[in-house]
Design a protein around this motif. Structure first.
Motif, PDB file in Angstrom:
ATOM      1  N   LYS A  24       0.862  -1.185   0.000  1.00  0.00           N
ATOM      2  CA  LYS A  24       0.000   0.000   0.000  1.00  0.00           C
ATOM      3  C   LYS A  24       0.897   1.232   0.000  1.00  0.00           C
ATOM      4  N   PRO A  25       0.389   2.365  -0.488  1.00  0.00           N
ATOM      5  CA  PRO A  25       1.196   3.598  -0.492  1.00  0.00           C
ATOM      6  C   PRO A  25       1.330   4.198   0.905  1.00  0.00           C
ATOM      7  N   LEU A  26       2.276   5.114   1.029  1.00  0.00           N
ATOM      8  CA  LEU A  26       2.423   5.886   2.260  1.00  0.00           C
ATOM      9  C   LEU A  26       1.205   6.781   2.463  1.00  0.00           C
ATOM     10  N   ILE A  27       0.809   7.448   1.395  1.00  0.00           N
ATOM     11  CA  ILE A  27      -0.360   8.334   1.380  1.00  0.00           C
ATOM     12  C   ILE A  27      -0.700   8.596  -0.080  1.00  0.00           C
ATOM     13  N   VAL A  28      -1.934   8.982  -0.340  1.00  0.00           N
ATOM     14  CA  VAL A  28      -2.361   9.322  -1.700  1.00  0.00           C
ATOM     15  C   VAL A  28      -2.859  10.768  -1.698  1.00  0.00           C
ATOM     16  N   HIS A  29      -2.265  11.580  -2.578  1.00  0.00           N
ATOM     17  CA  HIS A  29      -2.640  12.991  -2.730  1.00  0.00           C
ATOM     18  C   HIS A  29      -3.488  13.181  -3.979  1.00  0.00           C
ATOM     19  N   ALA A  30      -4.530  13.968  -3.875  1.00  0.00           N
ATOM     20  CA  ALA A  30      -5.173  14.559  -5.040  1.00  0.00           C
ATOM     21  C   ALA A  30      -4.662  15.998  -5.049  1.00  0.00           C
ATOM     22  N   CYS A  31      -3.779  16.307  -5.994  1.00  0.00           N
ATOM     23  CA  CYS A  31      -3.145  17.622  -6.019  1.00  0.00           C
ATOM     24  C   CYS A  31      -3.825  18.515  -7.055  1.00  0.00           C
ATOM     25  N   HIS A  32      -4.299  19.657  -6.575  1.00  0.00           N
ATOM     26  CA  HIS A  32      -5.029  20.608  -7.419  1.00  0.00           C
ATOM     27  C   HIS A  32      -4.169  21.801  -7.833  1.00  0.00           C
ATOM     28  N   CYS A  33      -2.849  21.692  -7.703  1.00  0.00           N
ATOM     29  CA  CYS A  33      -1.994  22.829  -8.102  1.00  0.00           C
ATOM     30  C   CYS A  33      -2.077  23.027  -9.613  1.00  0.00           C
ATOM     31  N   LEU A  49       2.242   8.095  -2.951  1.00  0.00           N
ATOM     32  CA  LEU A  49       3.642   8.160  -2.548  1.00  0.00           C
ATOM     33  C   LEU A  49       4.085   6.781  -2.082  1.00  0.00           C
ATOM     34  N   LEU A  50       5.179   6.300  -2.675  1.00  0.00           N
ATOM     35  CA  LEU A  50       5.720   4.979  -2.361  1.00  0.00           C
ATOM     36  C   LEU A  50       7.233   5.026  -2.337  1.00  0.00           C
ATOM     37  N   GLU A  51       7.815   4.132  -1.556  1.00  0.00           N
ATOM     38  CA  GLU A  51       9.246   3.936  -1.630  1.00  0.00           C
ATOM     39  C   GLU A  51       9.562   3.361  -3.010  1.00  0.00           C
TER      40      GLU A  51
END
Length: 168
Positions: A24-33, A49-51
């Motif tokens: 599983k990933p460290l965290i998942v971002h939905a980035c709106h930049c 985000l993953l190693e």
């Protein structure tokens, strides 16, 4: 440390590149930049985000392109050499650049396995995009220690020890 042999798999649009994700990933971002909007041609990017060692290239050839970022240090975007679909990127803002990647969730065979944990850079989100009430959202960025799970923070600390990057 052992990982599941396969958590999930993914690949590019033409099928030349295939990869396996082992956890599983460290965290998942939905980035709106604005950069993510421009790079994806969509309302946002969804990055897990993953190693780096947890994403295994199974087949195909990757080309890497350096793209500008607001930090000024850039990011290397890994694309299929044939169809040019972006598969992941490495941000060069810290010592984790070689050891942590941002996997494009839309390239997974089953993207529903990695829903966003948090929406970031919502100050520039498109006004018609509705973020679900149950998903955290921040105008720019969040406090890692209060947003990430304890397991993910432990994995990050281990990665920092391995790479010499400061654990903040």
């Amino acid at each position: 440390m052992t990982h599941n042999p396969t958590f999930c798999e993914g690949g590019c649009a033409c099928g030349a590149v295939r990869y396996r994700v082992t956890s599983k990933p460290l965290i998942v971002h939905a980035c709106h930049c604005l950069n993510c909007q421009r790079q994806t041609g969509s309302a946002h990017a969804i990055n897990a985000l993953l190693e780096t060692d947890r994403v295994i290239l199974l087949s195909g050839e990757i080309e890497q392109f350096l793209a500008d970022t607001p930090s000024g240090r850039g990011q290397r975007i890994a694309r299929c050499a044939s169809c040019k679909v972006a598969l992941w990127s490495n941000y060069l803002i810290n010592n984790q650049g070689e050891h942590q990647l941002f996997l494009r969730v839309g390239t997974l065979d089953d993207p529903s396995l990695m829903p966003p944990d948090v929406h970031i850079h919502t100050a520039t989100k498109l006004p018609w995009y509705i973020i679900p009430d149950e998903t955290p959202a921040v105008a720019v960025f969040y406090d890692q220690k209060t947003t990430w799970s304890q397991n993910s923070l432990h994995r990050l600390k281990t990665l920092c020890e391995k790479t010499g990057a400061p654990y903040k």
